[in-house]
Design a protein around this motif. Structure first.
Motif, PDB file in Angstrom:
ATOM      1  N   THR A  28     -45.919   7.595  17.238  1.00  0.00           N
ATOM      2  CA  THR A  28     -45.138   8.421  18.164  1.00  0.00           C
ATOM      3  C   THR A  28     -45.748   9.809  18.299  1.00  0.00           C
ATOM      4  OG1 THR A  28     -43.157   7.247  17.477  1.00  0.00           O
ATOM      5  CG2 THR A  28     -42.835   9.314  18.640  1.00  0.00           C
ATOM      6  N   ARG A  29     -45.695  10.375  19.508  1.00  0.00           N
ATOM      7  CA  ARG A  29     -46.212  11.721  19.750  1.00  0.00           C
ATOM      8  C   ARG A  29     -45.426  12.352  20.907  1.00  0.00           C
ATOM      9  NH1 ARG A  29     -51.583  11.829  22.947  1.00  0.00           N
ATOM     10  NH2 ARG A  29     -52.495  10.788  21.148  1.00  0.00           N
ATOM     11  N   HIS A  30     -44.696  13.446  20.646  1.00  0.00           N
ATOM     12  CA  HIS A  30     -43.984  14.125  21.731  1.00  0.00           C
ATOM     13  C   HIS A  30     -43.573  15.538  21.335  1.00  0.00           C
ATOM     14  CE1 HIS A  30     -40.062  13.578  19.754  1.00  0.00           C
ATOM     15  NE2 HIS A  30     -40.403  12.316  19.535  1.00  0.00           N
ATOM     16  N   ASN A  31     -43.140  16.321  22.327  1.00  0.00           N
ATOM     17  CA  ASN A  31     -42.607  17.661  22.074  1.00  0.00           C
ATOM     18  C   ASN A  31     -41.297  17.560  21.305  1.00  0.00           C
ATOM     19  OD1 ASN A  31     -44.425  19.525  23.446  1.00  0.00           O
ATOM     20  ND2 ASN A  31     -43.773  18.517  25.330  1.00  0.00           N
ATOM     21  N   GLU A  32     -40.966  18.646  20.614  1.00  0.00           N
ATOM     22  CA  GLU A  32     -39.636  18.775  20.025  1.00  0.00           C
ATOM     23  C   GLU A  32     -38.940  20.001  20.610  1.00  0.00           C
ATOM     24  OE1 GLU A  32     -36.998  18.205  18.348  1.00  0.00           O
ATOM     25  OE2 GLU A  32     -37.412  16.079  18.023  1.00  0.00           O
ATOM     26  N   VAL A  33     -37.754  20.319  20.097  1.00  0.00           N
ATOM     27  CA  VAL A  33     -36.893  21.315  20.730  1.00  0.00           C
ATOM     28  C   VAL A  33     -37.447  22.725  20.657  1.00  0.00           C
ATOM     29  CG1 VAL A  33     -34.613  22.396  20.625  1.00  0.00           C
ATOM     30  CG2 VAL A  33     -34.836  19.922  20.388  1.00  0.00           C
ATOM     31  N   ALA A  34     -37.909  23.153  19.488  1.00  0.00           N
ATOM     32  CA  ALA A  34     -38.366  24.528  19.317  1.00  0.00           C
ATOM     33  C   ALA A  34     -39.708  24.752  20.012  1.00  0.00           C
ATOM     34  CB  ALA A  34     -38.483  24.856  17.831  1.00  0.00           C
ATOM     35  N   PRO A  35     -40.022  25.988  20.386  1.00  0.00           N
ATOM     36  CA  PRO A  35     -41.341  26.273  20.986  1.00  0.00           C
ATOM     37  C   PRO A  35     -42.462  25.856  20.046  1.00  0.00           C
ATOM     38  CG  PRO A  35     -39.856  28.158  21.223  1.00  0.00           C
ATOM     39  CD  PRO A  35     -39.169  27.195  20.296  1.00  0.00           C
ATOM     40  N   SER A  36     -43.469  25.196  20.593  1.00  0.00           N
ATOM     41  CA  SER A  36     -44.645  24.748  19.826  1.00  0.00           C
ATOM     42  C   SER A  36     -44.265  23.856  18.657  1.00  0.00           C
ATOM     43  CB  SER A  36     -45.452  25.963  19.326  1.00  0.00           C
ATOM     44  OG  SER A  36     -45.925  26.729  20.403  1.00  0.00           O
ATOM     45  N   GLN A  37     -43.200  23.085  18.805  1.00  0.00           N
ATOM     46  CA  GLN A  37     -42.802  22.119  17.785  1.00  0.00           C
ATOM     47  C   GLN A  37     -43.056  20.712  18.323  1.00  0.00           C
ATOM     48  OE1 GLN A  37     -38.615  21.624  16.902  1.00  0.00           O
ATOM     49  NE2 GLN A  37     -39.038  21.206  14.761  1.00  0.00           N
ATOM     50  N   TYR A  38     -43.644  19.860  17.492  1.00  0.00           N
ATOM     51  CA  TYR A  38     -44.009  18.511  17.915  1.00  0.00           C
ATOM     52  C   TYR A  38     -43.529  17.498  16.875  1.00  0.00           C
ATOM     53  CZ  TYR A  38     -47.131  21.529  20.553  1.00  0.00           C
ATOM     54  OH  TYR A  38     -47.628  22.532  21.329  1.00  0.00           O
ATOM     55  N   GLU A  39     -43.543  16.234  17.272  1.00  0.00           N
ATOM     56  CA  GLU A  39     -43.070  15.195  16.371  1.00  0.00           C
ATOM     57  C   GLU A  39     -44.003  13.999  16.405  1.00  0.00           C
ATOM     58  OE1 GLU A  39     -38.840  14.351  16.165  1.00  0.00           O
ATOM     59  OE2 GLU A  39     -39.266  12.216  16.329  1.00  0.00           O
ATOM     60  N   LEU A  40     -44.197  13.391  15.240  1.00  0.00           N
ATOM     61  CA  LEU A  40     -44.947  12.140  15.142  1.00  0.00           C
ATOM     62  C   LEU A  40     -44.226  11.220  14.158  1.00  0.00           C
ATOM     63  CD1 LEU A  40     -46.656  12.111  12.236  1.00  0.00           C
ATOM     64  CD2 LEU A  40     -47.987  13.835  13.426  1.00  0.00           C
ATOM     65  N   ALA A  41     -44.529   9.926  14.234  1.00  0.00           N
ATOM     66  CA  ALA A  41     -43.832   8.964  13.374  1.00  0.00           C
ATOM     67  C   ALA A  41     -44.737   7.791  13.030  1.00  0.00           C
ATOM     68  CB  ALA A  41     -42.570   8.453  14.057  1.00  0.00           C
ATOM     69  N   PRO A  42     -44.865   7.447  11.749  1.00  0.00           N
ATOM     70  CA  PRO A  42     -45.556   6.217  11.359  1.00  0.00           C
ATOM     71  C   PRO A  42     -44.698   4.984  11.657  1.00  0.00           C
ATOM     72  CG  PRO A  42     -45.544   7.827   9.559  1.00  0.00           C
ATOM     73  CD  PRO A  42     -44.547   8.281  10.588  1.00  0.00           C
ATOM     74  N   VAL A  43     -45.327   3.837  11.626  1.00  0.00           N
ATOM     75  CA  VAL A  43     -44.636   2.569  11.817  1.00  0.00           C
ATOM     76  C   VAL A  43     -43.963   2.166  10.499  1.00  0.00           C
ATOM     77  CG1 VAL A  43     -44.945   0.137  12.441  1.00  0.00           C
ATOM     78  CG2 VAL A  43     -46.322   1.896  13.552  1.00  0.00           C
ATOM     79  N   PHE A  44     -42.903   1.379  10.608  1.00  0.00           N
ATOM     80  CA  PHE A  44     -42.175   0.872   9.450  1.00  0.00           C
ATOM     81  C   PHE A  44     -43.111   0.205   8.451  1.00  0.00           C
ATOM     82  CE2 PHE A  44     -40.131  -2.739   7.360  1.00  0.00           C
ATOM     83  CZ  PHE A  44     -39.051  -2.122   6.763  1.00  0.00           C
ATOM     84  N   GLU A  45     -42.909   0.518   7.158  1.00  0.00           N
ATOM     85  CA  GLU A  45     -43.707  -0.101   6.109  1.00  0.00           C
ATOM     86  C   GLU A  45     -42.972  -0.001   4.781  1.00  0.00           C
ATOM     87  OE1 GLU A  45     -47.403   1.997   5.923  1.00  0.00           O
ATOM     88  OE2 GLU A  45     -46.441   3.955   6.036  1.00  0.00           O
TER      89      GLU A  45
END
Length: 251
Positions: A28-45
């Motif tokens: 996963t790759r996308h913006n988050e709420v705060a300025p210059s805040q981003y989010e990523l997520a690994p797959v279930f394991e």
């Protein structure tokens, strides 16, 4: 959400490449709420492996950020009034070939699920102090209850379907029916209709499809999307098969 800023996107792309080299399955790759805040997520394991991969991900982010003239802040609340780092862990458990928290289409008839779900509810009620202590430290306690963070309490949310099943059991000693999901309209003329989602404790991952290109047909979008889609020329687009991330990392 708008497109990720160019430097932020370049950093995330390079971080993903570095993580793939060491078998960290980030997606996963996308913006988050705060300025210059981003989010990523690994797959279930597996949980032990996920914990190691979380540490490797944070180390990689900090190591790579300066190459783009950036600094990666992983503090829970680096600045007053804005989001900081928040890591979410969604989990399940099971045998080699069975998810013991899989409710199925008729959870009121699924005795195995009801048994293990009841055990989780009882464990949360009995050991809530230990659960709370496990996330209690200065940074997180300052974050909890503000700027999208959950409140500093221990709670369980089952959703309408499972709440109804357990209420039936409480009142009558058994459950006879399970509620089904409805449709959630978005209130606009040209729209997608999302299938009503019932809470699924066995959720393992969330998959999001790319937006349709200009002129792309609904059938083409349905064929290329990574989640399940039901397309109709005369009806709305129906999206099914949602799952939750096992871990996402805001930074």
């Amino acid at each position: 959400m708008r497109a990720i800023a160019q430097r932020g996107k370049a950093l995330m792309s390079d971080v993903e490449t570095e993580l793939y080299k060491v078998d960290v399955p980030v997606k996963t790759r996308h913006n988050e709420v705060a300025p210059s805040q981003y989010e990523l997520a690994p797959v279930f394991e597996n949980a032990n492996l996920a914990s190691d991969h979380q540490m490797m991900t944070m180390e990689t982010l900090r190591r790579m950020a300066p190459k783009f003239g950036l600094s990666c802040l992983l503090h829970e609340k680096p600045f007053a009034g804005v989001n900081g780092s928040g890591k979410h862990l969604n989990w399940s458990f099971g045998t080699e070939d069975q998810n013991l928290l899989e409710p199925g289409d008729t959870p009121h008839e699924n005795m195995q699920f009801l048994f293990f779900c009841s055990a989780v509810l009882k464990a949360v009620e009995r050991y809530q102090d230990l659960l709370r202590v496990s996330v209690a430290h200065a940074g997180n306690d300052h974050r909890l209850g503000a700027n999208e963070a959950p409140p500093a309490i221990i709670s369980v949310f089952l959703g309408d379907q499972l709440s109804d099943v357990f209420e039936q059991i409480e009142k009558a000693g058994s459950a006879k029916t399970s509620k089904t999901g409805g449709l959630l309209g978005l209130g606009v003329g040209l729209y997608l209709v999302y299938s009503g989602i019932t809470f699924d404790p066995s959720a393992s991952q969330f998959q999001a499809g790319a937006p349709a290109a200009s002129g792309q047909s609904l059938a083409a979008l349905a064929a290329s999307a990574p989640f399940a889609l039901e397309a109709s020329r005369s009806g709305p687009l129906r999206i099914t098969g949602f799952r939750a991330t096992v871990l996402d990392l805001k930074f």
